[in-house]
Design a protein around this motif. Structure first.
Motif, PDB file in Angstrom:
ATOM      1  N   PRO A  96       3.426  -2.230   3.297  1.00  0.00           N
ATOM      2  CA  PRO A  96       1.965  -2.255   3.540  1.00  0.00           C
ATOM      3  C   PRO A  96       1.433  -1.570   4.672  1.00  0.00           C
ATOM      4  O   PRO A  96       0.399  -0.642   4.750  1.00  0.00           O
ATOM      5  N   MET A  97       2.417  -1.205   5.782  1.00  0.00           N
ATOM      6  CA  MET A  97       2.085  -0.448   6.838  1.00  0.00           C
ATOM      7  C   MET A  97       2.156   1.287   6.470  1.00  0.00           C
ATOM      8  O   MET A  97       1.355   1.773   6.852  1.00  0.00           O
ATOM      9  N   MET A  98       3.162   1.218   5.608  1.00  0.00           N
ATOM     10  CA  MET A  98       3.352   2.683   5.043  1.00  0.00           C
ATOM     11  C   MET A  98       2.003   3.030   4.084  1.00  0.00           C
ATOM     12  O   MET A  98       1.548   4.270   4.468  1.00  0.00           O
ATOM     13  N   ASN A  99       1.282   2.062   3.667  1.00  0.00           N
ATOM     14  CA  ASN A  99       0.002   2.366   2.953  1.00  0.00           C
ATOM     15  C   ASN A  99      -1.012   2.532   4.071  1.00  0.00           C
ATOM     16  O   ASN A  99      -1.856   3.361   3.791  1.00  0.00           O
ATOM     17  N   ALA A 100      -0.937   1.987   5.075  1.00  0.00           N
ATOM     18  CA  ALA A 100      -2.041   1.979   6.035  1.00  0.00           C
ATOM     19  C   ALA A 100      -1.905   3.498   6.608  1.00  0.00           C
ATOM     20  O   ALA A 100      -2.971   4.302   6.845  1.00  0.00           O
ATOM     21  N   LEU A 101      -0.747   3.835   7.080  1.00  0.00           N
ATOM     22  CA  LEU A 101      -0.454   5.206   7.400  1.00  0.00           C
ATOM     23  C   LEU A 101      -1.014   6.471   6.351  1.00  0.00           C
ATOM     24  O   LEU A 101      -1.650   7.418   6.685  1.00  0.00           O
TER      25      LEU A 101
END
Length: 493
Positions: A96-101
């Motif tokens: 999910p954090m990778m998706n935000a990035l």
């Protein structure tokens, strides 16, 4: 729960706290929305990205002009943004954090590439050329994020611009439209009353209802998988219940979609639309874009952000087995499939496969009912009529969606700009009618084929009204397409 005859799992529990799973997985509750509400704030290692994004919009949250108002975003990226690829790797296990990035780097990448076009647009000039290269401090992180998330390294509808780009104004207020806010924006979208905010958040509100589409599709397919020759009445009743669930959800989606007219004004769309164009088939990027340190220096091409990349109508296309014409326009439709979250793509493939293998269309329309004349009870005949009516009503919801999409294209784009292609690179005049015409032809073929207008299997006055509307719209569509093709000097095929 599994799709029949498949190992694909549709989630009931979206596991919002599990960071090892992709942000986008199909569920019967949230449908095609991400498993959790999107991450709003990046880790401190990415403060340089955050600072640029907050300063980027034409109008910032404070109301002051931002970098895109003066054409300074590109210089700011080159001068102030370090290459943070190594910091990206620290979060490779937190999808999910990778998706935000991915979302945030895609915003910067689009703004960087299309800023020159925007500056010419606000002067009333043609778009001209965008930047032909993406610097390493953007290209390397976005490519890595895209690899880990299953996206293309360019702005996409689900992963960045729309479905992972909302936050809740009141964390306890739920997903009511007026509690939604954008996380990132190009123009005035950080103002919740702006047309950019309306454009994006109406899409989010539409997809909020997609859980019913998924749930109903799963119930309908399961009804056939569980059915036996000795239990057709129970199987058909279960199928009809599943179709009812899909129909109710599709109506809610279309009702929300109608609100676009008031929440995002047609004359405002072209101003922020500049930043969501892609590279493929666009005059701004005739030779593609070179991603520095990527692909041995060879240019890359990607389609732009487009609502056509949403998964709801493709789900109904595959579930209902709608046949598209064998045309170059349909090839573009197939290409768009690659610009969805990988889990969504696989789900759509498995739904189509299950629908065909189970003979869903034939069973719903009871194509064998005449061969069984004399052995079919009155109860079963009534259930058959209900199945046929529900099937046509579902097709009608697809028609309604696509007709409204065409009306949006006409009012928001064709009457506002002469640019020949949509943001995703499809021909603006002919592409949507290609799919719309196919649905209307399918409806007419089925209605006539099952004898729905008169006789013992008459589907009623309401269905006749639907089909009369279809015929009127077919004629209107043909005239409108011919008119715009002649005005723009393009072919209608």
């Amino acid at each position: 729960m599994l799709i029949p005859n498949s190992s694909f799992e549709v989630l009931q529990d979206t596991k919002p706290d599990n960071v090892s799973l992709p942000a986008f997985m199909v569920s019967a509750t949230r449908g095609f929305l991400p498993r959790m509400n999107p991450i709003v704030t990046l880790p401190p290692e990415f403060d340089a990205v955050e600072t640029l994004l907050q300063a980027m919009p034409v109008q910032t949250l404070s109301g002051e002009p931002g970098l895109l108002a003066t054409g300074q975003l590109g210089d700011a990226v080159l001068q102030e943004l370090p290459d943070l690829t190594e910091q990206v790797e620290k979060y490779c296990d937190d999808l999910p954090m990778m998706n935000a990035l991915y979302r945030d780097y895609s915003f910067l990448a689009s703004a960087f590439l299309l800023e020159p076009c925007h500056m010419r647009f606000i002067k009333g000039e043609p778009y001209g050329l965008g930047k032909a290269f993406l610097p390493a401090q953007l290209s390397r992180p976005i490519v890595r994020c895209a690899e880990l998330c299953g996206f293309k390294p360019f702005m996409e509808y689900a992963g960045s611009y729309a479905l992972f780009n909302y936050r809740l104004h009141d964390p306890d207020g739920g997903m009511d439209y007026f509690n939604l806010r954008l996380i990132r924006a190009f123009e005035h979208g950080l103002d919740p009353s702006s047309s950019e905010a309306g454009f994006v958040l109406v899409h989010v509100e539409m997809v909020k209802n997609s859980g019913g589409l998924v749930d109903g599709a799963m119930a309908s397919l399961s009804a056939l998988a569980d059915n036996t020759k000795n239990n057709t009445i129970a199987g058909r009743a279960s199928l009809n219940a599943g179709l009812q669930t899909i129909l109710a959800a599709a109506r809610r989606v279309n009702d929300v979609m109608e609100g676009m007219w008031t929440k995002s004004k047609p004359r405002s769309y072209t101003s922020f639309r500049t930043f969501i164009f892609g590279i493929t088939s666009q005059s701004m990027f005739p030779h593609g874009v070179v991603y520095e340190d990527i692909n041995d220096g060879q240019p890359l091409n990607f389609r732009g952000e487009s609502g056509a990349n949403d998964s709801m109508i493709p789900l109904l296309d595959n579930f209902l087995q709608i046949t598209m014409p064998d045309t170059p326009l349909t090839e573009i439709l197939r290409d768009f499939r690659e610009y969805r979250p990988s889990n969504h793509r696989q789900f759509l493939v498995e739904v189509k496969k299950a629908s065909l293998e189970l003979g869903l269309r034939d069973f719903a329309l009871a194509v064998d009912v005449d061969a069984r004349a004399g052995t079919v009870s009155e109860e079963e005949m009534q259930l058959v009529k209900e199945s046929r009516l529900l099937w046509l009503e579902l097709l009608n919801q697809v028609r309604d969606f696509r007709w409204r999409h065409w009306c949006f294209a006409r009012e928001y784009i064709l009457k506002q700009t002469s640019h020949p292609t949509a943001t995703g690179g499809s021909p603006i005049v002919t592409w949507l009618p290609n799919q719309l015409q196919a649905v209307m032809e399918e409806m007419t073929e089925i209605y006539e084929g099952v004898g729905g207008r008169a006789g013992p299997m008459d589907l009623g006055a309401g269905c006749r009204d639907i089909m009369d509307l279809v015929e009127r719209q077919r004629l209107t569509l043909r005239k409108e397409v011919d008119k715009y093709c002649q005005e723009r000097g393009v072919g209608s095929d």
